[in-house]
Motif scaffolding. Sequence first.
Motif, PDB file in Angstrom:
ATOM      1  N   LEU A 180       0.495  -0.805  -0.266  1.00 38.42           N
ATOM      2  CA  LEU A 180      -0.166   0.320  -0.464  1.00 38.42           C
ATOM      3  C   LEU A 180       1.423   0.671  -0.433  1.00 38.42           C
ATOM      4  CD1 LEU A 180      -2.346   1.863   0.167  1.00 38.42           C
ATOM      5  CD2 LEU A 180      -2.078   0.944   2.581  1.00 38.42           C
ATOM      6  N   ASP A 181       2.227   1.674   1.052  1.00 42.58           N
ATOM      7  CA  ASP A 181       2.110   2.846   0.639  1.00 42.58           C
ATOM      8  C   ASP A 181       3.421   2.986  -0.148  1.00 42.58           C
ATOM      9  OD1 ASP A 181       2.173   4.435   2.809  1.00 42.58           O
ATOM     10  OD2 ASP A 181       4.441   4.551   3.944  1.00 42.58           O
ATOM     11  N   MET A 182       4.136   1.934  -0.506  1.00 41.27           N
ATOM     12  CA  MET A 182       5.370   1.727  -1.570  1.00 41.27           C
ATOM     13  C   MET A 182       3.828   2.194  -3.320  1.00 41.27           C
ATOM     14  SD  MET A 182       7.725  -0.892  -4.302  1.00 41.27           S
ATOM     15  CE  MET A 182       8.833  -1.067  -2.439  1.00 41.27           C
ATOM     16  N   LEU A 183       3.028   1.947  -3.318  1.00 40.07           N
ATOM     17  CA  LEU A 183       2.450   1.226  -4.486  1.00 40.07           C
ATOM     18  C   LEU A 183       1.704   3.636  -3.703  1.00 40.07           C
ATOM     19  CD1 LEU A 183       1.156   1.364  -7.296  1.00 40.07           C
ATOM     20  CD2 LEU A 183      -0.684   0.471  -6.101  1.00 40.07           C
ATOM     21  N   ARG A 184       1.090   3.624  -3.195  1.00 40.23           N
ATOM     22  CA  ARG A 184       0.796   5.380  -2.757  1.00 40.23           C
ATOM     23  C   ARG A 184       1.464   5.914  -3.266  1.00 40.23           C
ATOM     24  NH1 ARG A 184      -0.249   7.727   2.946  1.00 40.23           N
ATOM     25  NH2 ARG A 184      -1.630   9.392   2.772  1.00 40.23           N
ATOM     26  N   GLU A 185       2.786   5.565  -2.475  1.00 42.12           N
ATOM     27  CA  GLU A 185       4.102   6.988  -3.341  1.00 42.12           C
ATOM     28  C   GLU A 185       4.041   6.800  -4.618  1.00 42.12           C
ATOM     29  OE1 GLU A 185       8.978   7.857  -2.355  1.00 42.12           O
ATOM     30  OE2 GLU A 185       7.872   5.928  -1.166  1.00 42.12           O
ATOM     31  N   ALA A 186       4.059   5.777  -5.396  1.00 48.87           N
ATOM     32  CA  ALA A 186       5.007   5.825  -5.969  1.00 48.87           C
ATOM     33  C   ALA A 186       4.039   6.306  -7.438  1.00 48.87           C
ATOM     34  CB  ALA A 186       4.686   4.339  -6.642  1.00 48.87           C
ATOM     35  N   ASN A 187       2.050   5.673  -7.368  1.00 51.62           N
ATOM     36  CA  ASN A 187       1.689   6.448  -8.144  1.00 51.62           C
ATOM     37  C   ASN A 187       1.451   7.895  -8.330  1.00 51.62           C
ATOM     38  OD1 ASN A 187      -0.757   5.884  -9.895  1.00 51.62           O
ATOM     39  ND2 ASN A 187      -2.105   7.253  -8.410  1.00 51.62           N
ATOM     40  N   ALA A 188       1.276   8.508  -6.411  1.00 53.27           N
ATOM     41  CA  ALA A 188       1.262   9.761  -6.595  1.00 53.27           C
ATOM     42  C   ALA A 188       2.874  10.535  -7.660  1.00 53.27           C
ATOM     43  CB  ALA A 188       1.340  10.623  -5.017  1.00 53.27           C
ATOM     44  N   ARG A 189       3.944  10.391  -6.952  1.00 51.65           N
ATOM     45  CA  ARG A 189       4.859  10.442  -7.582  1.00 51.65           C
ATOM     46  C   ARG A 189       5.040  11.076  -9.283  1.00 51.65           C
ATOM     47  NH1 ARG A 189      10.251   9.080  -4.529  1.00 51.65           N
ATOM     48  NH2 ARG A 189      11.189  10.090  -6.554  1.00 51.65           N
ATOM     49  N   ALA A 190       4.781   9.497  -9.749  1.00 51.25           N
ATOM     50  CA  ALA A 190       4.658   9.556 -11.439  1.00 51.25           C
ATOM     51  C   ALA A 190       3.632  10.678 -12.034  1.00 51.25           C
ATOM     52  CB  ALA A 190       3.943   8.578 -11.239  1.00 51.25           C
ATOM     53  N   ARG A 191       2.611  10.569 -10.428  1.00 54.32           N
ATOM     54  CA  ARG A 191       1.780  11.920 -11.693  1.00 54.32           C
ATOM     55  C   ARG A 191       2.151  12.755 -11.787  1.00 54.32           C
ATOM     56  NH1 ARG A 191      -4.021  11.318  -9.263  1.00 54.32           N
ATOM     57  NH2 ARG A 191      -2.100  11.954  -7.345  1.00 54.32           N
ATOM     58  N   ASP A 192       2.192  13.304 -10.219  1.00 56.40           N
ATOM     59  CA  ASP A 192       2.988  14.762 -10.623  1.00 56.40           C
ATOM     60  C   ASP A 192       4.074  14.887 -11.154  1.00 56.40           C
ATOM     61  OD1 ASP A 192       0.894  15.552  -8.564  1.00 56.40           O
ATOM     62  OD2 ASP A 192       2.640  14.729  -6.701  1.00 56.40           O
ATOM     63  N   ALA A 193       5.250  14.210 -11.266  1.00 56.84           N
ATOM     64  CA  ALA A 193       6.043  14.180 -12.370  1.00 56.84           C
ATOM     65  C   ALA A 193       5.605  14.120 -14.239  1.00 56.84           C
ATOM     66  CB  ALA A 193       6.979  13.679 -12.896  1.00 56.84           C
ATOM     67  N   GLY A 194       4.395  14.537 -14.577  1.00 58.34           N
ATOM     68  CA  GLY A 194       3.499  13.552 -15.861  1.00 58.34           C
ATOM     69  C   GLY A 194       3.766  12.807 -16.502  1.00 58.34           C
ATOM     70  N   HIS A 195       4.844  12.099 -15.754  1.00 58.53           N
ATOM     71  CA  HIS A 195       5.039  10.320 -16.328  1.00 58.53           C
ATOM     72  C   HIS A 195       3.744   9.670 -16.349  1.00 58.53           C
ATOM     73  CE1 HIS A 195       7.733   7.231 -16.705  1.00 58.53           C
ATOM     74  NE2 HIS A 195       6.793   6.120 -15.521  1.00 58.53           N
ATOM     75  N   PRO A 196       3.389   9.244 -17.892  1.00 61.02           N
ATOM     76  CA  PRO A 196       2.369   8.358 -18.469  1.00 61.02           C
ATOM     77  C   PRO A 196       2.775   6.720 -17.107  1.00 61.02           C
ATOM     78  CG  PRO A 196       3.633   8.699 -20.597  1.00 61.02           C
ATOM     79  CD  PRO A 196       4.507   9.132 -18.708  1.00 61.02           C
ATOM     80  N   VAL A 197       1.297   6.675 -16.400  1.00 58.27           N
ATOM     81  CA  VAL A 197       0.990   5.993 -15.782  1.00 58.27           C
ATOM     82  C   VAL A 197      -0.133   5.074 -16.183  1.00 58.27           C
ATOM     83  CG1 VAL A 197       0.196   5.495 -13.513  1.00 58.27           C
ATOM     84  CG2 VAL A 197       1.428   7.211 -13.446  1.00 58.27           C
ATOM     85  N   THR A 198       0.644   3.995 -16.910  1.00 60.00           N
ATOM     86  CA  THR A 198      -0.191   3.893 -17.445  1.00 60.00           C
ATOM     87  C   THR A 198      -1.389   2.094 -17.005  1.00 60.00           C
ATOM     88  OG1 THR A 198       1.186   2.013 -18.735  1.00 60.00           O
ATOM     89  CG2 THR A 198       0.413   3.954 -20.481  1.00 60.00           C
ATOM     90  N   ASP A 199      -0.194   1.160 -16.331  1.00 62.21           N
ATOM     91  CA  ASP A 199      -0.317   0.706 -15.138  1.00 62.21           C
ATOM     92  C   ASP A 199       0.216   0.564 -13.829  1.00 62.21           C
ATOM     93  OD1 ASP A 199       2.026  -0.442 -15.980  1.00 62.21           O
ATOM     94  OD2 ASP A 199       1.449  -2.364 -16.145  1.00 62.21           O
TER      95      ASP A 199
END
Length: 248
Positions: A180-199
């Motif tokens: 939970l904590d790792m995915l929560r951080e990863a998803n937020a950081r990738a979105r904030d950086a404008g990185h495409p999060v396709t999955d």
Amino acid sequence: MADSGSALSREPAFWALIPAAGVGRRMGSGRPKQYLTLGSRTILSHTLSVFLEHPRIRGVVLVMGPDVDPDALDLPLAGGRLFRAAGGAERADSVQNGLEFLAERAHKDDWVLVHDAARPCLPVGDLDRLLRELRDDPVGGLLASPSTDTIKWSDGTGHVERTLDRERVWRALTPQMFRLDMLREANARARDAGHPVTDEASAIEFLGQAPRLIEGSAMNIKITRAEDLELARLYLMQQGRLEGRFSA
């Protein structure tokens, strides 16, 4: 926030998160594909049942759009294990909303299995394998299918630039299972950086981690176009989860 104590003092729980706020434009059905029916039940109901009927899944978070009346859906009986969270503009936004919802209820080291709402044919054996293979993994991973086709890399103009090595190409499936904590951080950081999060795996990769690939069944299709409905119906009948006749 849930208890942040050491994971060593407890057995991590398994939670499912189902983003179901998409509109499914490619289906051309006039309504989101997850609310189309297979037999007497919606695609979403078939999908939810796989997790709600599994003894290892602590609970399921269903992320829905604001215009959906959950009382009008044929949601399966959940015994208090089905929770709802508000959807977002994009899939990654809906997933983040679900993760924030879970952060108030689950332990930071619990496992979260994110699964597409339009994948109703997930074999229970694949779910069992994912839980078993990844439960002690430091990162997590995803169900995936090795490519059986020759894969071409386009140059962007409709021509082949090169042929990829088929032995190294896998097709990403769901569930994708991470802490939970790792995915929560990863998803937020990738979105904030404008990185495409396709999955979810792509978000974890953004953190520099390498998710594990767990081979899954080709039955685990994502319903995207109208012709996928008949194939899903066939697979559900083969699994004994839909009434009808199946001939091997």
